[in-house]
Design an enzyme around this catalytic site. Sequence first.
Site, short mmCIF file in Angstrom:
data_model
loop_
_atom_site.label_atom_id
_atom_site.label_comp_id
_atom_site.label_asym_id
_atom_site.label_seq_id
_atom_site.Cartn_x
_atom_site.Cartn_y
_atom_site.Cartn_z
N LYS A 30 0.88 -1.18 0.00
CA LYS A 30 0.00 0.00 0.00
C LYS A 30 0.91 1.22 0.00
CE LYS A 30 -2.30 2.90 1.91
NZ LYS A 30 -1.96 4.27 1.56
N GLU A 59 0.49 6.87 15.82
CA GLU A 59 -0.97 6.83 15.93
C GLU A 59 -1.56 5.83 14.94
OE1 GLU A 59 -2.11 8.18 18.61
OE2 GLU A 59 -3.95 7.19 17.97
N GLU A 68 7.72 0.37 12.23
CA GLU A 68 8.84 1.34 12.22
C GLU A 68 8.19 2.70 12.30
OE1 GLU A 68 11.95 0.58 12.22
OE2 GLU A 68 11.86 -1.54 11.68
N CYS A 126 12.43 10.14 9.92
CA CYS A 126 12.10 9.50 11.21
C CYS A 126 13.25 9.63 12.20
CB CYS A 126 11.75 8.04 10.99
SG CYS A 126 12.98 7.17 10.01
N GLU A 139 6.91 14.42 17.71
CA GLU A 139 7.66 14.56 16.46
C GLU A 139 7.07 15.73 15.65
OE1 GLU A 139 6.85 11.35 13.70
OE2 GLU A 139 8.97 11.19 13.22
P1 NAD Z 1 1.08 7.74 8.36
O1 NAD Z 1 1.00 6.91 9.58
O2 NAD Z 1 0.14 8.87 8.21
O3 NAD Z 1 0.89 6.86 7.06
C1 NAD Z 1 1.74 5.77 6.76
C2 NAD Z 1 1.00 4.80 5.85
O4 NAD Z 1 -0.07 4.25 6.60
C3 NAD Z 1 0.40 5.43 4.60
O5 NAD Z 1 0.55 4.54 3.52
C4 NAD Z 1 -1.06 5.56 4.98
O6 NAD Z 1 -1.93 5.54 3.87
C5 NAD Z 1 -1.26 4.32 5.82
N1 NAD Z 1 -2.40 4.39 6.73
C6 NAD Z 1 -2.93 5.48 7.33
N2 NAD Z 1 -3.99 5.12 8.08
C7 NAD Z 1 -4.13 3.79 7.97
C8 NAD Z 1 -5.02 2.83 8.52
N3 NAD Z 1 -6.02 3.21 9.32
N4 NAD Z 1 -4.84 1.53 8.19
C9 NAD Z 1 -3.85 1.14 7.38
N5 NAD Z 1 -2.98 2.01 6.81
C10 NAD Z 1 -3.12 3.31 7.11
O7 NAD Z 1 2.59 8.22 8.26
P2 NAD Z 1 3.23 9.17 7.15
O8 NAD Z 1 2.81 10.56 7.45
O9 NAD Z 1 3.04 8.62 5.80
O10 NAD Z 1 4.79 8.99 7.46
C11 NAD Z 1 5.44 9.76 8.40
C12 NAD Z 1 5.67 8.98 9.66
O11 NAD Z 1 6.39 7.79 9.36
C13 NAD Z 1 6.51 9.74 10.66
O12 NAD Z 1 6.00 9.54 11.95
C14 NAD Z 1 7.88 9.08 10.51
O13 NAD Z 1 8.70 9.23 11.63
C15 NAD Z 1 7.51 7.67 10.24
N6 NAD Z 1 8.61 6.95 9.57
C16 NAD Z 1 9.32 6.03 10.30
C17 NAD Z 1 10.39 5.36 9.71
C18 NAD Z 1 11.20 4.36 10.49
O14 NAD Z 1 11.95 3.62 9.88
N7 NAD Z 1 11.08 4.29 11.81
C19 NAD Z 1 10.74 5.64 8.39
C20 NAD Z 1 9.99 6.58 7.68
C21 NAD Z 1 8.92 7.24 8.29
#
Ligand code: NAD
Length: 497
Positions: free
Chosen positions: A195, A251, A270, A304, A401
């Site tokens: 996804k 979240e 992650e 991140c 963050e």
């Molecule tokens: P997000 O949680 O908003 O979305 C991430 C993914 O989850 C997207 O593909 C989104 O469509 C999907 N998603 C959202 N709601 C969902 C649900 N209810 N069910 C299933 N999937 C759902 O995060 P973002 O804004 O895309 O990314 C930024 C975040 O990711 C930051 O907090 C960052 O720190 C973290 N991040 C962590 C790492 C790591 O390796 N630790 C790497 C990159 C980003």
Amino acid sequence: MTVPGSAPERRSFAVDKVLPGIDLRPFIGGEHVEPRTGETLDVTDPGTGQRIAVLPAVVETDVREAVGAARTAFDEGPWPRMSPVERASHLHRLADLIERDLDELALVESLDTGKLFRGVRGWDIGNAAETFRYYAEWAVRTSGDVLPSVGAVRVTTQREPIGVCAAIIPWNFPFACVSWKAAPALAAGCTVVIKPPERAPLSVQALAALIAEAGFPPGVVNIVSGLGDTAGLALVSDPRIDKISFTGSTETARTITRASASSIPRITTELGGKGANIVFADADLDAALDGAVEASFGLAGQNCCAAGRILVQQDIYDEFLTRLVGRAERRVLGDQFDDGTEQGPQIDRAHLARIDGMVRESLASGARAETGGRAGDDGGLHYLPTLLTGVGRADRISREEVFGPVACVYPFRDAAEAVEIANDSEYGLSASLWTKDAGTADKLVDELRVGTVWLNCFGYFMPYIPWGGTKLSGNGRELGREGIDEYLVTKAVYRAP
Ligand code: NAD
């Protein structure tokens, strides 16, 4: 392909020549298919704010079809039963194709995410190719054990693919992040449904054509672009999913964990961070300044492992802060396609507003902006590199963050206090540490509750080095040997004579 030299030429090339070649429809069962509804997703270029693509967005029915295709490919298809040598050769072929199309993929990723073209071309796309190659090597190394017999009963273990995996991708590292999940999953013999992030789905959509060209059997890799709370939710709550690999916010990880609870899949997460960059008085200050700038403002802070907290030993606090402010103010903000740009735009206006809202809230409660503290002057999506002092450790900006180029600066007395401040966080992803004293370094390496420590450096990632967090930064590990373990289950076998 020769990449054009100027930023406007690169952008036009990406929009007019590369984008039209990408099939934006869902990729299910080895082919692009028409989605079931007329739902669409607008994709914009953060550099101009203009719409660059309209994607058909999948809904629950399409997701169910994709999971069905992955299930059939796992339960009945050749992939998990194939010789691991053959699986490895598919992964190598995919890596070859990624390297062949590196420039096109980098143009698309930069256009879609606003990340610097030279950074994406120099790291993200190549990292994905390396990760597929690295896990091709693991495909042939997933062995079990011969354990002590129980009397005459011989005992062995064998390691088997866990099954159908959901890979949920964030927008800040779409292409590399797919490889961190799909490469170990495929090497293990699993099938996947990916996804992509709705804010930046294009490079992952482009991967579909390469999957087909590399000859993966139908249904082994499926790609469904759609919104998180519809497509994503349908994917993670499908009971036919055996494992969820999620990268994104804490979240969303909670939502996913609740939504999938009834079928109890294995979940690895992650998540976000609130990294600490800790500078001792004996550090090489030039190197520490470079490190602090990169850690806090690199990728426009949408990282991140960004250091949202800079801890400086009190003996050098004033000098370090003054020099850091100077570096922040000299930073070149600009177009993501321009080789002279050091910091590109934030992903979109809503995110820019969120960053600014958090900074304003902290200023209103008594923090001081040593520099920055607002969006850039051009009306675009840049946020000025921002250093805040006088921030309380309980304040929201100290704890959450920001995901933008914003760092809070705190003084500390000694190593014990540095550890205490750094560990005072719900997150535990990474920290960087600057000192020449081996004893101090060892103490902090041992006591920091994080998944990665960079000592006198920052930001190294390699396919063979595990990555992941503690506390609210997530569980499990990606990359390295640990990365493939997440996609394997161990079966114990007792053989009576
Ligand atoms: P997000 O949680 O908003 O979305 C991430 C993914 O989850 C997207 O593909 C989104 O469509 C999907 N998603 C959202 N709601 C969902 C649900 N209810 N069910 C299933 N999937 C759902 O995060 P973002 O804004 O895309 O990314 C930024 C975040 O990711 C930051 O907090 C960052 O720190 C973290 N991040 C962590 C790492 C790591 O390796 N630790 C790497 C990159 C980003």
